[in-house]
Design a protein around this motif. Structure first.
Motif, PDB file in Angstrom:
ATOM      1  N   VAL A   1      40.740  46.719  31.900  1.00 54.93           N
ATOM      2  CA  VAL A   1      40.019  47.736  31.124  1.00 54.93           C
ATOM      3  C   VAL A   1      38.515  47.716  31.371  1.00 54.93           C
ATOM      4  O   VAL A   1      37.793  48.512  30.780  1.00 54.93           O
ATOM      5  CB  VAL A   1      40.291  47.578  29.611  1.00 54.93           C
ATOM      6  N   SER A   2      38.020  46.827  32.233  1.00 55.68           N
ATOM      7  CA  SER A   2      36.601  46.815  32.588  1.00 55.68           C
ATOM      8  C   SER A   2      36.464  46.945  34.096  1.00 55.68           C
ATOM      9  O   SER A   2      37.384  46.572  34.842  1.00 55.68           O
ATOM     10  CB  SER A   2      35.936  45.509  32.130  1.00 55.68           C
ATOM     11  N   PRO A   3      35.336  47.450  34.579  1.00 57.49           N
ATOM     12  CA  PRO A   3      35.126  47.479  36.031  1.00 57.49           C
ATOM     13  C   PRO A   3      35.260  46.091  36.660  1.00 57.49           C
ATOM     14  O   PRO A   3      35.787  45.961  37.769  1.00 57.49           O
ATOM     15  CB  PRO A   3      33.706  48.037  36.168  1.00 57.49           C
ATOM     16  N   TYR A   4      34.777  45.066  35.964  1.00 65.28           N
ATOM     17  CA  TYR A   4      34.942  43.698  36.475  1.00 65.28           C
ATOM     18  C   TYR A   4      36.425  43.356  36.649  1.00 65.28           C
ATOM     19  O   TYR A   4      36.848  42.845  37.697  1.00 65.28           O
ATOM     20  CB  TYR A   4      34.287  42.695  35.528  1.00 65.28           C
ATOM     21  N   ALA A   5      37.226  43.647  35.624  1.00 68.30           N
ATOM     22  CA  ALA A   5      38.651  43.326  35.694  1.00 68.30           C
ATOM     23  C   ALA A   5      39.348  44.124  36.789  1.00 68.30           C
ATOM     24  O   ALA A   5      40.245  43.612  37.469  1.00 68.30           O
ATOM     25  CB  ALA A   5      39.308  43.591  34.338  1.00 68.30           C
ATOM     26  N   VAL A   6      38.927  45.375  36.978  1.00 65.70           N
ATOM     27  CA  VAL A   6      39.483  46.177  38.072  1.00 65.70           C
ATOM     28  C   VAL A   6      39.158  45.528  39.413  1.00 65.70           C
ATOM     29  O   VAL A   6      40.014  45.433  40.306  1.00 65.70           O
ATOM     30  CB  VAL A   6      38.943  47.619  38.021  1.00 65.70           C
ATOM     31  N   SER A   7      37.919  45.048  39.565  1.00 61.06           N
ATOM     32  CA  SER A   7      37.532  44.406  40.830  1.00 61.06           C
ATOM     33  C   SER A   7      38.320  43.128  41.073  1.00 61.06           C
ATOM     34  O   SER A   7      38.704  42.830  42.210  1.00 61.06           O
ATOM     35  CB  SER A   7      36.023  44.103  40.831  1.00 61.06           C
TER      36      SER A   7
ATOM     37  N   ASP B   1      42.817  40.137  43.732  1.00 57.40           N
ATOM     38  CA  ASP B   1      44.153  39.546  43.587  1.00 57.40           C
ATOM     39  C   ASP B   1      45.132  40.216  44.552  1.00 57.40           C
ATOM     40  O   ASP B   1      45.868  39.547  45.310  1.00 57.40           O
ATOM     41  CB  ASP B   1      44.587  39.741  42.133  1.00 57.40           C
ATOM     42  N   MET B   2      45.144  41.536  44.555  1.00 59.21           N
ATOM     43  CA  MET B   2      46.086  42.283  45.393  1.00 59.21           C
ATOM     44  C   MET B   2      45.730  42.199  46.879  1.00 59.21           C
ATOM     45  O   MET B   2      46.624  42.237  47.743  1.00 59.21           O
ATOM     46  CB  MET B   2      46.135  43.737  44.942  1.00 59.21           C
ATOM     47  N   LEU B   3      44.449  42.087  47.205  1.00 60.99           N
ATOM     48  CA  LEU B   3      44.069  41.862  48.605  1.00 60.99           C
ATOM     49  C   LEU B   3      44.643  40.532  49.097  1.00 60.99           C
ATOM     50  O   LEU B   3      45.132  40.423  50.228  1.00 60.99           O
ATOM     51  CB  LEU B   3      42.550  41.868  48.754  1.00 60.99           C
ATOM     52  N   GLY B   4      44.566  39.498  48.249  1.00 60.22           N
ATOM     53  CA  GLY B   4      45.145  38.211  48.615  1.00 60.22           C
ATOM     54  C   GLY B   4      46.629  38.329  48.902  1.00 60.22           C
ATOM     55  O   GLY B   4      47.138  37.776  49.885  1.00 60.22           O
ATOM     56  N   TRP B   5      47.339  39.063  48.036  1.00 61.67           N
ATOM     57  CA  TRP B   5      48.772  39.280  48.255  1.00 61.67           C
ATOM     58  C   TRP B   5      49.015  40.042  49.555  1.00 61.67           C
ATOM     59  O   TRP B   5      49.903  39.704  50.337  1.00 61.67           O
ATOM     60  CB  TRP B   5      49.365  40.037  47.074  1.00 61.67           C
ATOM     61  N   ALA B   6      48.191  41.077  49.807  1.00 63.85           N
ATOM     62  CA  ALA B   6      48.388  41.910  50.998  1.00 63.85           C
ATOM     63  C   ALA B   6      48.209  41.100  52.278  1.00 63.85           C
ATOM     64  O   ALA B   6      48.973  41.260  53.243  1.00 63.85           O
ATOM     65  CB  ALA B   6      47.413  43.088  50.977  1.00 63.85           C
ATOM     66  N   TYR B   7      47.209  40.223  52.309  1.00 65.40           N
ATOM     67  CA  TYR B   7      46.974  39.432  53.524  1.00 65.40           C
ATOM     68  C   TYR B   7      48.040  38.359  53.704  1.00 65.40           C
ATOM     69  O   TYR B   7      48.365  37.982  54.839  1.00 65.40           O
ATOM     70  CB  TYR B   7      45.560  38.838  53.515  1.00 65.40           C
ATOM     71  N   PHE B   8      48.588  37.856  52.607  1.00 64.63           N
ATOM     72  CA  PHE B   8      49.731  36.948  52.734  1.00 64.63           C
ATOM     73  C   PHE B   8      50.938  37.699  53.291  1.00 64.63           C
ATOM     74  O   PHE B   8      51.586  37.261  54.244  1.00 64.63           O
ATOM     75  CB  PHE B   8      50.092  36.334  51.380  1.00 64.63           C
ATOM     76  N   ARG B   9      51.231  38.845  52.702  1.00 66.41           N
ATOM     77  CA  ARG B   9      52.440  39.580  53.061  1.00 66.41           C
ATOM     78  C   ARG B   9      52.342  40.182  54.455  1.00 66.41           C
ATOM     79  O   ARG B   9      53.320  40.184  55.211  1.00 66.41           O
ATOM     80  CB  ARG B   9      52.667  40.710  52.043  1.00 66.41           C
ATOM     81  N   SER B  10      51.169  40.681  54.825  1.00 68.82           N
ATOM     82  CA  SER B  10      51.014  41.387  56.099  1.00 68.82           C
ATOM     83  C   SER B  10      50.791  40.450  57.276  1.00 68.82           C
ATOM     84  O   SER B  10      51.277  40.718  58.386  1.00 68.82           O
ATOM     85  CB  SER B  10      49.845  42.371  56.008  1.00 68.82           C
ATOM     86  N   TYR B  11      50.066  39.350  57.047  1.00 68.31           N
ATOM     87  CA  TYR B  11      49.650  38.503  58.162  1.00 68.31           C
ATOM     88  C   TYR B  11      50.111  37.056  58.038  1.00 68.31           C
ATOM     89  O   TYR B  11      49.810  36.233  58.905  1.00 68.31           O
ATOM     90  CB  TYR B  11      48.123  38.525  58.308  1.00 68.31           C
ATOM     91  N   GLY B  12      50.823  36.734  56.960  1.00 65.23           N
ATOM     92  CA  GLY B  12      51.295  35.366  56.787  1.00 65.23           C
ATOM     93  C   GLY B  12      50.198  34.372  56.467  1.00 65.23           C
ATOM     94  O   GLY B  12      50.396  33.162  56.642  1.00 65.23           O
ATOM     95  N   MET B  13      49.034  34.859  55.992  1.00 63.88           N
ATOM     96  CA  MET B  13      47.951  33.947  55.643  1.00 63.88           C
ATOM     97  C   MET B  13      48.291  33.177  54.374  1.00 63.88           C
ATOM     98  O   MET B  13      48.973  33.684  53.478  1.00 63.88           O
ATOM     99  CB  MET B  13      46.640  34.737  55.502  1.00 63.88           C
ATOM    100  N   LYS B  14      47.823  31.932  54.310  1.00 61.60           N
ATOM    101  CA  LYS B  14      48.213  31.025  53.217  1.00 61.60           C
ATOM    102  C   LYS B  14      47.352  31.254  51.981  1.00 61.60           C
ATOM    103  O   LYS B  14      46.511  30.418  51.612  1.00 61.60           O
ATOM    104  CB  LYS B  14      48.129  29.572  53.700  1.00 61.60           C
TER     105      LYS B  14
END
Length: 341
Positions: free
Chosen positions: A161-167, A172-185
């Protein structure tokens, strides 16, 4: 192998010899650097620091932290720093982290926190490095929690509900994307409310600082915002130990809540500090401290993290709160002496 507190057989810990902490000069990063250097023999600590950052928080360990001048918004400096540090593990703590201020400067917060994280992950990928990367997120991503979702588990809906929380949700989701897409730990952790003397924008720290100033006659009334929000508290020293355990034992691709065991309203936290004070502490709400939208019911389930690591908090709430107040009593005495000089 180490056994968790619930009898779970934990995986063999990762071998970590060189770490890189983004935001190492900040409140959480500096405590993490101190913890590693004090308790983890043979681990080399590197940190990213912008040229304008003060290193005051690192005073006790500055001679043992390898600082790299780097702005996460400058991709070339990120590449250069990673090449120099060659970390086995990265703790990504750097962020604009003031929730209330994010409503005033949303573009700055969103740009810094999201683009900086993107640069870090993309630089690791392009350099073909393979460190464990902990994206240190926050319970703010859960936002306004439905009572039926308490205690909050990692699969609970994210309703920032805040711009900080959105960021932080985007990080969080970028971390998931790089794990899922590139196998990064990539491991993601979501930290709940912590008591941190070096983080002056946190409500408990602000309260302790104001109590200390009133005790010394430097302020008359303690100003506060919303006192009704319900939070679960953890000591920053337990928090950074949890960060370390996460890179040793947690599984890449997973997300883990980290939090304490003491739950109360912000107002009850203030009452505890008032009871510890040497003087009567009058209070008044300051409308400027009220957020356009606030969060409550920040009560975590940390069972998943405990099963993975065997971690549990060591500092009780009252001792942590007393340490917070004592810290600001010392700092306030210094301020008063400096003003009188």
């Amino acid at each position: 192998m180490r056994h968790g507190s619930v009898g779970h057989l934990m995986k063999k810990p990762a071998k970590i010899r060189r770490v890189l902490i983004t935001g190492v000069t900040g409140s959480g990063g500096s405590y993490l650097a101190e913890h590693i250097l004090k308790h983890e023999r043979g681990v080399e600590v590197h940190g990213l620091s912008r040229w304008r950052s003060t290193t005051q928080n690192l005073d006790t360990v500055s001679d043992r932290v390898n600082l790299h001048e780097c702005d996460l918004l400058d991709f070339s400096s990120v590449l250069a720093s990673l090449k120099e540090a060659r970390p086995d593990a990265i703790f990504h703590l750097a962020a604009h982290a003031n929730v209330r201020a994010s409503f005033r400067t949303p573009d700055s917060v969103l740009n810094n926190n999201i683009l900086g994280t993107s640069h870090l992950l993309e630089a690791v990928r392009l350099l073909k490095m393979n460190p464990i990367i902990q994206v240190c997120s926050t319970s703010e991503v859960y936002g306004q929690v439905d009572p039926k979702d308490v205690p909050i588990v990692e699969s609970a809906p994210m309703r920032p509900v805040s711009p900080y929380a959105v960021s932080k949700t985007a990080q969080d989701m970028l971390g998931w994307a790089y794990f899922r897409s590139y196998g990064m730990k990539v491991i993601r952790t979501r930290m709940f409310t912590y008591l941190n003397p070096r983080r002056t924008d946190l409500f408990a720290t602000s309260f302790a600082r104001q109590v200390a100033r009133i005790e010394l006659g430097m302020q008359k009334v303690l100003l506060h915002g919303n006192l009704d929000s319900v939070r679960t508290f953890i000591d920053v020293r337990d928090a950074v130990r949890a960060y370390w355990d996460a890179v040793l034992y947690c599984e890449p691709g997973e997300v883990y809540n980290i939090g304490g065991v003491t739950t109360m309203t912000v107002g009850d936290c203030l009452k505890r500090l008032q009871a510890m004070s040497r003087k009567k502490i009058p209070t008044r709400v300051n409308p400027n401290l009220l957020r356009p939208a606030d969060v409550t019911l920040q009560i975590p389930s940390v069972n998943k993290f405990i099963r993975a690591t065997g971690w549990k908090p060591r500092y009780n709430f009252d001792d942590s709160l007393a340490a917070l107040l004592d810290h600001w009593r010392r700092e306030t005495r210094k301020d008063k002496a400096a003003a009188a000089a």
